[in-house]
Design an enzyme around this catalytic site. Structure first.
Site, PDB file in Angstrom:
ATOM      1  N   CYS A  49      14.059 -55.510 -38.887  1.00 22.93           N
ATOM      2  CA  CYS A  49      13.961 -54.896 -37.566  1.00 22.93           C
ATOM      3  C   CYS A  49      14.053 -55.971 -36.475  1.00 22.93           C
ATOM      4  CB  CYS A  49      12.704 -54.040 -37.467  1.00 22.93           C
ATOM      5  SG  CYS A  49      12.929 -52.699 -36.298  1.00 22.93           S
ATOM      6  N   GLU A  60      10.294 -51.965 -46.343  1.00 25.93           N
ATOM      7  CA  GLU A  60       8.978 -52.126 -46.988  1.00 25.93           C
ATOM      8  C   GLU A  60       8.241 -50.801 -47.180  1.00 25.93           C
ATOM      9  OE1 GLU A  60       9.831 -53.207 -43.982  1.00 25.93           O
ATOM     10  OE2 GLU A  60       8.163 -53.265 -42.549  1.00 25.93           O
ATOM     11  N   HIS A  78      13.036 -50.502 -41.830  1.00 27.36           N
ATOM     12  CA  HIS A  78      11.898 -51.117 -42.514  1.00 27.36           C
ATOM     13  C   HIS A  78      11.900 -50.750 -43.999  1.00 27.36           C
ATOM     14  CE1 HIS A  78       9.646 -52.573 -38.987  1.00 27.36           C
ATOM     15  NE2 HIS A  78      10.210 -51.548 -38.357  1.00 27.36           N
TER      16      HIS A  78
HETATM   17  N1  GLN Z   1      10.924 -54.471 -30.731  1.00 23.58           N
HETATM   18  C1  GLN Z   1      12.115 -54.134 -31.420  1.00 23.58           C
HETATM   19  C2  GLN Z   1      12.635 -52.776 -30.993  1.00 23.58           C
HETATM   20  O1  GLN Z   1      11.880 -51.986 -30.495  1.00 23.58           O
HETATM   21  C3  GLN Z   1      11.915 -54.178 -32.902  1.00 23.58           C
HETATM   22  C4  GLN Z   1      10.919 -53.184 -33.404  1.00 23.58           C
HETATM   23  C5  GLN Z   1      10.457 -53.450 -34.795  1.00 23.58           C
HETATM   24  O2  GLN Z   1      10.606 -54.560 -35.283  1.00 23.58           O
HETATM   25  N2  GLN Z   1       9.846 -52.479 -35.430  1.00 23.58           N
HETATM   26  O3  GLN Z   1      13.775 -52.468 -31.174  1.00 23.58           O
END
Ligand code: GLN
Length: 539
Positions: free
Chosen positions: A381, A510, A508
Site C-alpha cells: 500500500c 496480509e 493488503h
Molecule cells: N496513505 C496511503 C493512501 O491512503 C496508503 C494507505 C495504506 O497504506 N493503507 O493511499
C-alpha cells in the site's frame, strides 16, 4: 444442519486477556470436530467503527472482503478458523446507537419513549441473531471487561438471549485472570471470584471459566474457584500463558474444553480433524534458522498496529522453515544516517501501509537502498507508493514526483491522486477504496508466477491511487506495472525486473494469510530473504 447454538464469551478482571484469541481458538476446535461456525465481536465503545481510531489506541484496523473496517480480533477469527467475516461480524455500541437513533427519527418506535432496555438491547439481540440458521455455532465475544458501564447493554442482551433459548443451545464462557503473587508464588483466586460475582449480579451465571495464569492451575485452586463461582470442578479450565498464540487451541483441547462444550450442548464429536494444525504448530516451534526482515515505517514498534502483517510474515516463514525476526526501523530516523550500518544485518525490507506525511522521505531512502543494493523489497500500500515515487524521482528524473498525500504545496508530478479525483466518489460510497477488488496479472510477470493465477482478489484500504499519465513514464524507465484493476483502470501491482525481489502492491495481502494457507506473496518474499541471507551472511 443442527439448530444454531450460541457461545457467549465475556472477560473479567482486566482487559487484554486475549478474549479474541480465546474465541478464535474455541472456533478452531469446533471446526476440527466438524461444525460450521462464525464469530461476532461486540465492542462497547461509542465509535461507529475503529476506522477513525488511532493505531496507538486501538491497533490494526482489520478489513473484510466487503470493506468493513473492523476490530483486529476479526483477524484472529479468520486466521484460526475457515470463517470469513464481514460487517455483520463486528458491532460497536456507536453503530447500535446510531441505528436506534435513525429508527427513532424515522418514527419507527411509534411515539414510544426510546430506552436502553428494550430498544438498544433489542437492536443488539437482532444483530446477534441475524446469522441464526446459517451456522451451527455463533460465538459472540463481548469486548471490554465485566463491570464497565459501556458493556452493560450488551451483557443484558446476551442475558436475555440466554433466557429465551433452551439450556443446551447456549453457554456462557468467562475469561478471567488468576494472578501469581510474586513473593510467595501463590495463585490467587479472589479477582476471579469477584468478577464472577459481578457477572451473576447482572444475571449471568457462567458455564465455564477460562482462567488465564502464568502456570497451569493446580486442582486445589480449581476446586476453590469452582466452589466460589457456583461451578463444577471440570468447568474450570486452565489457560496458561504460552509463547505462541497458535498453540492455544491445542492447550484448550488438552484441558477438555472442546468435549465439555459439546457435552453441554448435547452434540457429538463428528470427527477430529486437528492433525494439520498440530503439525503446523510443531513445525513452527522447531524452526532452526532465521531471517531478519526490516519493517520501515511509523508506529512499527507497536505490534498491534501491524498484527496481520506480522502474522503473515510468520506464516511465510514457517512455509520456508525459517523463523522471521522482525526489526522495526522508524523511518523518520533514516534521514541523515548511515543506511548501510542500519541495514547491515537485514535480509529483506518491507514498507507497510500507513497514513500521513511523517516518515515518508525515510521510507523513500529505504526503498532506494533496497533497489540499489538488491535487497528484497516488499512495498504494501503506502510501501508501493513509496517505491514508485522513489523510482520516478531517482530513475526517471522527475525530481519533484510525489503523492498528493505528502506534497504540501502543488507539485508538477502528481504520482498519486485522491481516489475521488480519478473515479466518481459517489459511486464508490467512500473516500477510501475499501475491501476486495479484482486485480488482473500481466502475462510473463513475476507476480503472476508467484500467484499462479491470472486474476486475484485482494483487500484494500487507501485513499490515493496511481495517476494514469505516469504509467508510461514508469514502464519506459524499466518498472513493470504487473497488476491492474481493469474495471476502473487502477494500478494494483508493480515489480522491478532484474532485481532479486522488488514488488509493490496497492492492496493488503496480509489480511488473507492463514497458517495453513500462507499467502503466496509472503511465502515468496521470505524465500527471497532466505536466499539473500545465504548470499550475504550476517556480520
Ligand atoms: N496513505 C496511503 C493512501 O491512503 C496508503 C494507505 C495504506 O497504506 N493503507 O493511499
Amino acid at each position: 444442519m443442527n439448530r444454531t447454538k450460541y457461545i457467549f464469551i465475556t472477560g473479567g478482571v482486566l482487559s487484554s486477556l486475549g478474549k479474541g484469541i480465546a474465541a478464535a481458538s474455541i472456533g478452531n476446535i469446533l471446526e476440527s470436530y466438524g461444525y460450521s461456525i462464525t464469530i461476532i465481536k461486540l465492542d462497547p465503545y461509542l465509535n461507529v467503527d475503529p476506522g477513525t481510531m488511532s493505531p496507538f489506541q486501538h491497533g490494526e484496523v482489520f478489513v473484510t472482503d466487503d470493506g468493513a473496517e473492523t476490530d483486529l480480533d476479526l483477524g484472529h477469527y479468520e486466521r484460526f478458523t475457515t470463517t470469513r467475516t464481514s460487517q455483520k461480524n463486528n458491532w460497536t455500541a456507536g453503530r447500535i446507537y446510531d441505528t436506534v437513533i435513525q429508527k427513532e427519527r424515522r418514527g419507527d418506535y411509534l411515539g414510544k419513549t426510546v430506552q436502553v432496555i428494550p430498544h438498544v438491547t433489542d437492536e443488539i439481540k437482532g444483530v446477534i441473531r441475524e446469522m441464526e440458521g446459517k451456522y451451527e455455532f455463533i460465538l459472540v465475544e463481548i469486548g471490554g471487561t465485566v463491570g464497565d458501564i459501556e458493556s452493560l447493554p450488551f451483557l443484558e442482551a446476551i442475558r436475555q438471549i440466554g433466557l429465551e433459548l433452551p439450556q443446551e443451545d447456549r453457554i456462557f464462557i468467562h475469561l478471567t485472570l488468576v494472578p501469581t503473587m510474586k513473593t510467595t508464588g501463590e495463585l490467587k483466586s479472589k479477582p476471579t471470584q469477584h468478577s464472577v460475582k459481578e457477572l451473576r449480579e447482572i444475571g449471568i451465571q457462567p458455564d465455564i471459566l477460562l482462567c488465564r495464569a502464568e502456570t497451569a492451575i493446580p486442582d486445589d485452586i480449581k476446586r476453590k474457584l469452582a466452589l466460589f463461582t457456583n461451578l463444577r470442578f471440570e468447568d474450570i479450565v486452565s489457560a496458561k500463558d504460552v509463547s505462541n498464540i497458535y498453540e492455544i487451541p491445542l492447550l484448550y483441547k488438552q484441558e477438555g474444553l472442546g468435549v465439555s462444550i459439546l457435552r453441554k450442548m448435547r452434540l457429538e464429536q463428528r470427527k477430529d480433524d486437528f492433525e494439520k494444525w498440530e503439525n503446523w504448530v510443531s513445525r513452527r516451534a522447531n524452526l532452526k534458522s532465521e531471517v531478519v526482515v526490516g519493517i520501515v515505517g511509523k508506529y512499527v514498534k507497536l505490534g498491534d498496529s501491524y498484527k496481520s502483517l506480522f502474522e503473515a510474515l510468520c506464516h511465510g516463514g514457517v512455509e520456508n522453515d525459517v523463523k522471521v525476526v522482525l526489526e522495526s526501523v522508524e523511518s523518520e530516523n533514516l534521514l541523515d544516517c548511515n543506511l548501510a550500518e542500519i541495514f547491515k544485518n537485514i535480509d529483506a525490507i518491507l514498507v507497510p501501509g500507513g497514513f500521513g506525511q511523517r516518515g515518508f522521505e525515510g521510507m523513500i531512502l529505504a526503498a532506494e537502498y533496497a533497489r540499489l543494493n538488491k535487497i528484497p523489497y516488499f512495498g504494501i500500500c503506502l510501501g508501493m507508493q513509496v517505491a514508485t515515487v522513489e523510482y520516478l524521482r531517482n530513475v526517471a528524473g522527475l525530481k519533484d514526483a510525489n503523492s498528493m498525500e505528502i506534497a504540501e504545496k502543488e507539485v508538477e508530478n502528481k504520482i498519486f491522486l485522491k481516489l475521488k479525483e480519478l473515479v466518481n466518489i459517489e459511486e464508490m460510497g467512500h473516500n477510501m477504496r475499501l475491501g476486495q477488488f479484482s486485480c488482473s496479472l500481466k502475462k510473463g510477470t513475476f507476480c503472476r508466477e508467484i500467484y499462479q493465477a491470472d486474476e486475484i482478489f485482494e483487500r484494500h484500504r487507501h485513499r490515493y491511487e496511481f495517476n494514469p499519465p505516469f504509467e508510461s513514464v514508469l514502464e519506459e524507465n524499466g518498472m513493470v506495472i504487473s497488476g491492474k484493476n481493469v474495471e476502473r483502470n487502477l494500478v494494483e501491482m508493480i515489480e522491478l525486473p532484474g532485481h532479486p525481489w522488488f514488488l509493490g502492491c496497492q492492496f493488503h495481502p496480509e489480511f488473507k494469510s492463514r497458517p495453513l494457507q500462507p499467502h503466496p506473496l509472503f511465502v515468496s518474499f521470505i524465500k527471497a530473504a532466505k536466499e539473500h541471507a545465504a548470499r550475504a551472511p550476517h556480520l
